[in-house]
Design a protein around this motif. Structure first.
Motif, PDB file in Angstrom:
ATOM      1  N   THR A  90       7.378  16.264 -14.710  1.00 47.14           N
ATOM      2  CA  THR A  90       7.147  16.749 -13.696  1.00 47.14           C
ATOM      3  C   THR A  90       7.572  17.719 -12.672  1.00 47.14           C
ATOM      4  OG1 THR A  90       9.156  15.143 -13.275  1.00 47.14           O
ATOM      5  CG2 THR A  90       6.511  14.008 -12.675  1.00 47.14           C
ATOM      6  N   LEU A 142       5.426  10.955 -12.147  1.00 43.84           N
ATOM      7  CA  LEU A 142       6.466  10.392 -10.695  1.00 43.84           C
ATOM      8  C   LEU A 142       7.545  10.648 -11.067  1.00 43.84           C
ATOM      9  CD1 LEU A 142       4.332   7.039  -9.105  1.00 43.84           C
ATOM     10  CD2 LEU A 142       4.848   9.433  -8.107  1.00 43.84           C
ATOM     11  N   LEU A 159       4.111   1.953 -14.070  1.00 45.46           N
ATOM     12  CA  LEU A 159       3.197   1.455 -12.737  1.00 45.46           C
ATOM     13  C   LEU A 159       2.197   0.988 -13.248  1.00 45.46           C
ATOM     14  CD1 LEU A 159       5.120   3.724 -10.255  1.00 45.46           C
ATOM     15  CD2 LEU A 159       5.184   1.751 -10.452  1.00 45.46           C
ATOM     16  N   ARG A 185       0.465  -2.355 -12.968  1.00 45.70           N
ATOM     17  CA  ARG A 185      -0.649  -2.676 -12.328  1.00 45.70           C
ATOM     18  C   ARG A 185      -1.326  -3.431 -13.464  1.00 45.70           C
ATOM     19  NH1 ARG A 185      -1.639   1.418 -10.031  1.00 45.70           N
ATOM     20  NH2 ARG A 185      -1.134   1.264  -7.849  1.00 45.70           N
ATOM     21  N   LEU A 200      -0.313  -6.933 -14.247  1.00 48.06           N
ATOM     22  CA  LEU A 200      -0.236  -8.139 -12.422  1.00 48.06           C
ATOM     23  C   LEU A 200      -1.198  -8.811 -12.196  1.00 48.06           C
ATOM     24  CD1 LEU A 200       2.463  -6.626 -10.447  1.00 48.06           C
ATOM     25  CD2 LEU A 200       1.706  -8.319 -10.866  1.00 48.06           C
ATOM     26  N   THR A 219      -3.448 -12.165 -12.340  1.00 51.95           N
ATOM     27  CA  THR A 219      -3.818 -12.870 -11.517  1.00 51.95           C
ATOM     28  C   THR A 219      -5.948 -12.935 -11.521  1.00 51.95           C
ATOM     29  OG1 THR A 219      -4.549 -10.830 -10.200  1.00 51.95           O
ATOM     30  CG2 THR A 219      -1.783 -12.609  -9.294  1.00 51.95           C
ATOM     31  N   LYS A 269      -5.212 -15.250  -5.512  1.00 51.28           N
ATOM     32  CA  LYS A 269      -5.243 -14.256  -6.671  1.00 51.28           C
ATOM     33  C   LYS A 269      -5.658 -13.255  -6.012  1.00 51.28           C
ATOM     34  CE  LYS A 269      -7.899 -15.952  -9.702  1.00 51.28           C
ATOM     35  NZ  LYS A 269      -8.418 -16.427 -10.520  1.00 51.28           N
ATOM     36  N   GLN A 284      -2.727 -12.502  -3.700  1.00 50.22           N
ATOM     37  CA  GLN A 284      -1.656 -11.619  -4.762  1.00 50.22           C
ATOM     38  C   GLN A 284      -1.844 -10.680  -4.985  1.00 50.22           C
ATOM     39  OE1 GLN A 284       1.815 -13.872  -6.059  1.00 50.22           O
ATOM     40  NE2 GLN A 284       2.323 -11.654  -6.845  1.00 50.22           N
ATOM     41  N   ALA A 285      -3.548 -10.107  -5.461  1.00 48.40           N
ATOM     42  CA  ALA A 285      -3.872  -9.095  -5.780  1.00 48.40           C
ATOM     43  C   ALA A 285      -3.317  -8.024  -5.456  1.00 48.40           C
ATOM     44  CB  ALA A 285      -4.918  -9.418  -6.476  1.00 48.40           C
ATOM     45  N   ASN A 323      -0.054  -7.292  -4.215  1.00 47.62           N
ATOM     46  CA  ASN A 323       0.399  -5.940  -5.540  1.00 47.62           C
ATOM     47  C   ASN A 323      -0.013  -5.331  -5.688  1.00 47.62           C
ATOM     48  OD1 ASN A 323       2.316  -8.508  -6.647  1.00 47.62           O
ATOM     49  ND2 ASN A 323       0.113  -9.359  -7.887  1.00 47.62           N
ATOM     50  N   GLU A 324      -0.699  -4.590  -5.269  1.00 51.49           N
ATOM     51  CA  GLU A 324      -0.888  -3.274  -5.487  1.00 51.49           C
ATOM     52  C   GLU A 324      -0.902  -2.484  -4.068  1.00 51.49           C
ATOM     53  OE1 GLU A 324      -3.491  -2.334  -6.995  1.00 51.49           O
ATOM     54  OE2 GLU A 324      -3.614   0.253  -6.373  1.00 51.49           O
ATOM     55  N   LEU A 333       2.577  -1.431  -5.426  1.00 59.47           N
ATOM     56  CA  LEU A 333       2.677  -0.645  -6.512  1.00 59.47           C
ATOM     57  C   LEU A 333       2.040   0.743  -5.341  1.00 59.47           C
ATOM     58  CD1 LEU A 333       0.652  -2.563  -8.768  1.00 59.47           C
ATOM     59  CD2 LEU A 333       3.121  -1.432  -9.177  1.00 59.47           C
ATOM     60  N   GLN A 334       1.759   0.739  -4.919  1.00 57.96           N
ATOM     61  CA  GLN A 334       1.109   1.953  -3.850  1.00 57.96           C
ATOM     62  C   GLN A 334       2.965   2.093  -3.046  1.00 57.96           C
ATOM     63  OE1 GLN A 334      -2.533   1.639  -0.780  1.00 57.96           O
ATOM     64  NE2 GLN A 334      -3.675   1.111  -2.887  1.00 57.96           N
ATOM     65  N   THR A 345       5.123   1.419  -3.675  1.00 55.60           N
ATOM     66  CA  THR A 345       6.661   2.026  -4.592  1.00 55.60           C
ATOM     67  C   THR A 345       6.495   3.736  -5.509  1.00 55.60           C
ATOM     68  OG1 THR A 345       6.581  -0.102  -5.275  1.00 55.60           O
ATOM     69  CG2 THR A 345       7.856   1.533  -6.971  1.00 55.60           C
ATOM     70  N   GLU A 346       5.173   3.804  -5.442  1.00 58.64           N
ATOM     71  CA  GLU A 346       4.534   5.174  -4.919  1.00 58.64           C
ATOM     72  C   GLU A 346       4.961   5.933  -4.852  1.00 58.64           C
ATOM     73  OE1 GLU A 346       0.981   3.659  -7.963  1.00 58.64           O
ATOM     74  OE2 GLU A 346       0.316   4.891  -6.788  1.00 58.64           O
ATOM     75  N   THR A 356       9.073   6.425  -4.607  1.00 61.42           N
ATOM     76  CA  THR A 356       9.043   7.509  -6.139  1.00 61.42           C
ATOM     77  C   THR A 356       8.518   8.794  -5.574  1.00 61.42           C
ATOM     78  OG1 THR A 356       8.815   5.391  -7.181  1.00 61.42           O
ATOM     79  CG2 THR A 356       9.463   7.132  -8.370  1.00 61.42           C
ATOM     80  N   GLY A 357       7.562   9.093  -5.245  1.00 57.79           N
ATOM     81  CA  GLY A 357       6.915  10.598  -5.087  1.00 57.79           C
ATOM     82  C   GLY A 357       8.307  10.964  -3.885  1.00 57.79           C
ATOM     83  N   PHE A 366      12.256  11.318  -5.741  1.00 63.17           N
ATOM     84  CA  PHE A 366      12.923  11.773  -6.771  1.00 63.17           C
ATOM     85  C   PHE A 366      12.571  12.899  -6.223  1.00 63.17           C
ATOM     86  CE2 PHE A 366      11.922   9.233 -10.619  1.00 63.17           C
ATOM     87  CZ  PHE A 366      12.731   7.832  -9.980  1.00 63.17           C
ATOM     88  N   ALA A 405      14.294  13.338 -10.824  1.00 63.52           N
ATOM     89  CA  ALA A 405      12.817  13.443 -11.970  1.00 63.52           C
ATOM     90  C   ALA A 405      13.729  13.702 -13.342  1.00 63.52           C
ATOM     91  CB  ALA A 405      12.391  14.095 -11.681  1.00 63.52           C
ATOM     92  N   LEU A 451      16.195  11.651 -15.067  1.00 66.65           N
ATOM     93  CA  LEU A 451      14.767  10.430 -15.076  1.00 66.65           C
ATOM     94  C   LEU A 451      13.829  10.825 -16.877  1.00 66.65           C
ATOM     95  CD1 LEU A 451      13.717   7.610 -15.151  1.00 66.65           C
ATOM     96  CD2 LEU A 451      11.217   8.708 -13.778  1.00 66.65           C
ATOM     97  N   GLU A 463      14.265   8.564 -20.355  1.00 69.88           N
ATOM     98  CA  GLU A 463      13.622   8.095 -21.384  1.00 69.88           C
ATOM     99  C   GLU A 463      13.756   9.161 -22.657  1.00 69.88           C
ATOM    100  OE1 GLU A 463      11.313   6.754 -20.884  1.00 69.88           O
ATOM    101  OE2 GLU A 463      11.982   5.990 -18.690  1.00 69.88           O
TER     102      GLU A 463
END
Lengths: 75, 159
Positions: free
Chosen positions: A9, A43, A63, A67, A70, A74, B119, B122-123, B126-127, B130-131, B133-134, B137-138, B141, B146, B149, B153
């Protein structure tokens, strides 16, 4: 010659590039051509593609793995 | 008072003649008629007795038939009642089993639906996480973070 693509990135520093080169040379002995790419979608982290082999150390990859994990839980 | 013998004899004979005549012409027919009447009465009495006896016999037979009929009806009713109770018990048992089956099926369907819903939720959760979080994070960072990080790594890669 093997194509090696490094996607990040941000631009690589010399130290980072050296570490990547060292990693690549541990994996292959053939000659290779290294290409650097920038992709903000990652990211963070890095994706190193050596030929057909890919090493995904990006945040996006983590991520995605979460995903998938998960989704498997589920479903 | 003097008795006239001739007249007495004449009267005596005359009385005897009357007695004979009455005996022959009146007394015997009357006696015969009375005997016949007594016989008729006796026959009537016997007929009446026979009729009463026959009536009594008929009444007894009727009573016996009635008793038998009542007993038969009672027995048949008891049998019908028993069969009805048995059938009712079987029907009730079947109905209970069917109801139990329907209830179990419904519970299973509800449970399955609840499970699917959980379920799905829950899905979706979770989604969403994650969205978010993304997205966060975007935004968080910057180049420095970045690069840091990336260093981490690559350090992990070297190890």
């Amino acid at each position: 010659m093997i194509n090696v693509t490094v996607t990040t990135t941000v631009d690589l520093t010399a130290t980072q590039r050296e570490k990547i080169t060292k990693f690549v040379e541990q994996k292959i002995t053939q000659e290779y051509q290294l290409t650097e790419q920038l992709n903000p979608e990652l990211l963070g982290g890095v994706i190193i593609k050596i030929g057909s082999q890919q090493y995904d150390l990006s945040l996006r990859g983590k991520l995605t793995a979460i995903r998938d994990s998960l989704s498997a839980t589920t479903s | 008072m003097q008795i006239d013998l001739t007249s007495f004899l004449f009267q005596f004979i005359n009385f005897g003649a009357v007695v004979v005549v009455l005996t022959l012409l009146v007394f015997k027919p009357v006696l015969r008629m009375l005997e016949e009447r007594a016989d008729k009465i006796k026959e009537g009495q016997q007929a009446a007795d026979q009729a009463i006896e026959a009536r009594q016999k008929l009444d007894d037979e009727l009573a016996q038939k009635r008793q038998e009929a009542n007993q038969t009806i009672k027995t048949e009713l008891a049998e019908i009642k028993k069969k009805a109770e048995e059938k009712s018990a079987i029907t009730l048992k079947e109905a209970r089993a069917q109801a139990k089956e329907i209830k179990a099926k419904a519970q299973s369907e509800v449970e399955e639906y609840r499970h699917q819903l959980e379920k799905q939720m829950q899905a979706e959760f979770n989604e969403s996480v994650l969205q978010v979080t993304e997205r966060i994070t975007g935004q968080l960072f910057d180049k420095k973070a970045a690069s840091k990080l990336l260093d981490q790594e690559l350090k992990r890669l070297s190890a």
